[in-house]
Write an enzyme that holds these catalytic residues in place. Structure first.
Site, PDB file in Angstrom:
ATOM      1  N   ALA A 183       4.084   7.000  -1.204  1.00 40.85           N
ATOM      2  CA  ALA A 183       5.457   7.312  -1.581  1.00 40.85           C
ATOM      3  C   ALA A 183       5.473   8.212  -2.811  1.00 40.85           C
ATOM      4  O   ALA A 183       6.181   9.233  -2.848  1.00 40.85           O
ATOM      5  CB  ALA A 183       6.227   6.021  -1.859  1.00 40.85           C
TER       6      ALA A 183
ATOM      7  N   VAL B  72       0.825  -1.209   0.000  1.00 41.95           N
ATOM      8  CA  VAL B  72       0.000   0.000   0.000  1.00 41.95           C
ATOM      9  C   VAL B  72       0.859   1.259   0.000  1.00 41.95           C
ATOM     10  O   VAL B  72       0.428   2.336  -0.432  1.00 41.95           O
ATOM     11  CB  VAL B  72      -0.943  -0.006   1.226  1.00 41.95           C
ATOM     12  CG1 VAL B  72      -0.153   0.157   2.520  1.00 41.95           C
ATOM     13  CG2 VAL B  72      -2.026   1.056   1.117  1.00 41.95           C
ATOM     14  N   LYS B  73       2.095   1.158   0.462  1.00 38.58           N
ATOM     15  CA  LYS B  73       2.948   2.335   0.616  1.00 38.58           C
ATOM     16  C   LYS B  73       3.365   2.969  -0.711  1.00 38.58           C
ATOM     17  O   LYS B  73       3.830   4.110  -0.731  1.00 38.58           O
ATOM     18  CB  LYS B  73       4.193   1.974   1.436  1.00 38.58           C
ATOM     19  CG  LYS B  73       3.895   1.472   2.852  1.00 38.58           C
ATOM     20  CD  LYS B  73       3.313   2.555   3.729  1.00 38.58           C
ATOM     21  CE  LYS B  73       3.237   2.106   5.187  1.00 38.58           C
ATOM     22  NZ  LYS B  73       2.738   3.159   6.076  1.00 38.58           N
ATOM     23  N   ASP B  74       3.205   2.225  -1.810  1.00 42.34           N
ATOM     24  CA  ASP B  74       3.524   2.813  -3.116  1.00 42.34           C
ATOM     25  C   ASP B  74       2.713   4.085  -3.360  1.00 42.34           C
ATOM     26  O   ASP B  74       3.188   5.043  -3.972  1.00 42.34           O
ATOM     27  CB  ASP B  74       3.214   1.820  -4.241  1.00 42.34           C
ATOM     28  CG  ASP B  74       4.170   0.643  -4.274  1.00 42.34           C
ATOM     29  OD1 ASP B  74       5.100   0.613  -3.447  1.00 42.34           O
ATOM     30  OD2 ASP B  74       3.983  -0.240  -5.119  1.00 42.34           O
TER      31      ASP B  74
END
Length: 452
Positions: free
Chosen positions: A48, A43-45
């Site tokens: 970021a 999910v951090k894409d």
């Protein structure tokens, strides 16, 4: 032709996948927002890329610059992918509790990785918060991301994850459940969903050793709640600015053991090869059972991929060493099977006490059975050695028989664990197990505690 111009255009639009086996006793429909379909497998894409684009827009991140961030691994991966496409360098700071796979993956995409100790205060200069901040100040032409307090983190989920969930459920979502770390996902998604329907309930998954649950319920930041934990990616010993407690309806805490066990269960029973926080999230959903009805649509967000935990939650030896593996322990033989192959360390009655001390140091043990030609006749342990040493500094050169205590009780390998436990007391530190054919092994208090 349909194609993405670069890997960053594949971020988002992840599927909703129904859970069937683990949730069979719940009255509601449970759907997972399956974030491993992002190119960086988490999910951090989303955040970021948002953080980088916002920093580019206002000049904080300049051409050829270096991106610096403290990360548990996934944010680093998202930042690294964007950095490759956009032409930036990356330095990531990680705590040493993170899996080796996460560190190796970041190095594989060209990032420099600095590893810091986990068990230090956030203000400690060795902490990964402090080190990442210091590197941001010292490195020329660098940008310190600070995902915990960076509003672009929350913004990314308000603009993408929240709208996707709303559209995919046709606005029928009633509960959103997610693990809370930096707070960007729960706050961004929660804000969007409550904007669309104020009745949507937002639940955070916390871990023991983290401050979120108590702070949400009492407004008290209790430092006594802060202690080391194993679960990765959720929980904090700080209050990130991205955690909007007003959006959150409640928290439930999940133990390290349950998080690890349910990470394996998702893989083996649902075919979902996911990370540690997913195990915590689905166990949290099960703990919230009384909050759901037959008409509810519960969406639980699964953060990252199982490949980053192959050496940990998906490694039975790692699980067993921490008492996480669900093995039925009924007898004395079960208690020793993890170290049965190791030889029983013994001492002879006529040996010097110094020999026993050296043996204890060499094998890192606390007690030794004592033998003579007739069999087991006594025992020595570190507490007795210390007691005798205080009264006689020359004790090391005396024979073991002069200070040995009673021999340890001997049980059959089929003896029930309850009976073995009753034999261990303040006066008796261990029990010997007769493995037959003249072979014996030792059960200590540690073995009993591990079994519990």
């Amino acid at each position: 032709m349909k194609y993405a111009k670069n890997i960053l255009e594949t971020i988002g639009n992840t599927p909703l996948v129904k859970l069937n086996v683990l949730t069979k006793d719940l009255p509601c429909l449970v759907l997972s927002k399956y974030e491993t379909f992002n190119p960086g497998n988490s999910v951090k894409d989303r955040m970021a890329l948002q953080m980088i684009e916002d920093a580019e827009a206002d000049g904080r991140l300049k051409p050829g610059g270096t991106i610096i961030e403290g990360t548990s691994g996934n944010t680093g991966m998202g930042l690294a992918l964007a950095a490759i496409v956009k032409g930036y360098k990356c330095i990531f700071v990680m705590a040493d509790k993170q899996s080796k796979e996460k560190i190796d993956i970041l190095k594989a995409v060209g990032a420099e990785v600095v590893v810091c100790p986990t068990n230090v205060e956030p203000e400690d200069p060795r902490s990964y918060y402090s080190v990442s901040k210091r590197l941001g100040e010292e490195t020329p032409n660098s940008w310190y991301v600070n995902q915990y307090d960076n509003p672009s983190n929350c913004k990314a989920h308000f603009l993408s994850t929240g709208p996707e969930i709303w559209e995919q459920t046709e606005g029928k979502i009633t509960h959103f459940v997610v693990g809370v770390g930096t707070g960007g996902t729960i706050s961004g998604v929660g804000s969007y969903l409550k904007m669309k329907n104020p009745n949507v309930k937002v639940w955070g998954i916390d871990t023991y050793g983290s401050v979120f649950k108590k702070y949400h319920e009492t407004g008290i930041f209790d430092e006594n709640e802060i202690y080391p934990y194993i679960t990765e990616g959720i929980g904090e010993d700080i209050l990130p600015k991205n955690v909007n407690f007003d959006v959150i309806d409640g928290f439930t805490k999940v133990t390290d053991k349950d998080a690890a066990i349910y990470t394996q269960k998702l893989s083996k029973e649902e075919g979902m090869f996911l990370g540690n926080s997913a195990g915590a999230a689905i166990k949290g959903v099960l703990q919230l059972k009384e909050h759901f009805t037959k008409d509810d649509v519960v969406v639980v967000l699964f953060h990252d991929h199982g490949s980053r935990y192959v050496g940990k939650m998906f490694n039975d030896d790692w699980m067993r060493n921490r008492g996480f593996l669900e093995e039925e322990i009924k007898t004395a033989a079960d208690l020793i099977k993890n170290h049965e192959e190791k030889p029983l360390v013994t001492a002879q009655t006529e040996e010097l006490i110094s020999h026993a001390i050296e043996r204890m140091k060499a094998y890192k043990i606390s007690q030794i059975p004592v033998k003579d030609i007739d069999g087991f006749v006594g025992s020595i342990d570190e507490a007795d050695l210390l007691h005798h040493f205080i009264s006689d500094k020359d004790i090391a050169n005396k024979p073991i028989k002069d200070i040995m205590g009673k021999p340890y009780p001997i049980v059959k390998k089929t003896t029930k664990i309850d009976a073995v436990s009753k034999l261990i007391s303040k006066e008796n530190d261990a029990v010997l197990v007769d493995l037959e054919n003249g072979n014996y092994h030792i059960i200590t208090k540690y073995d009993i505690i591990s079994a519990i």
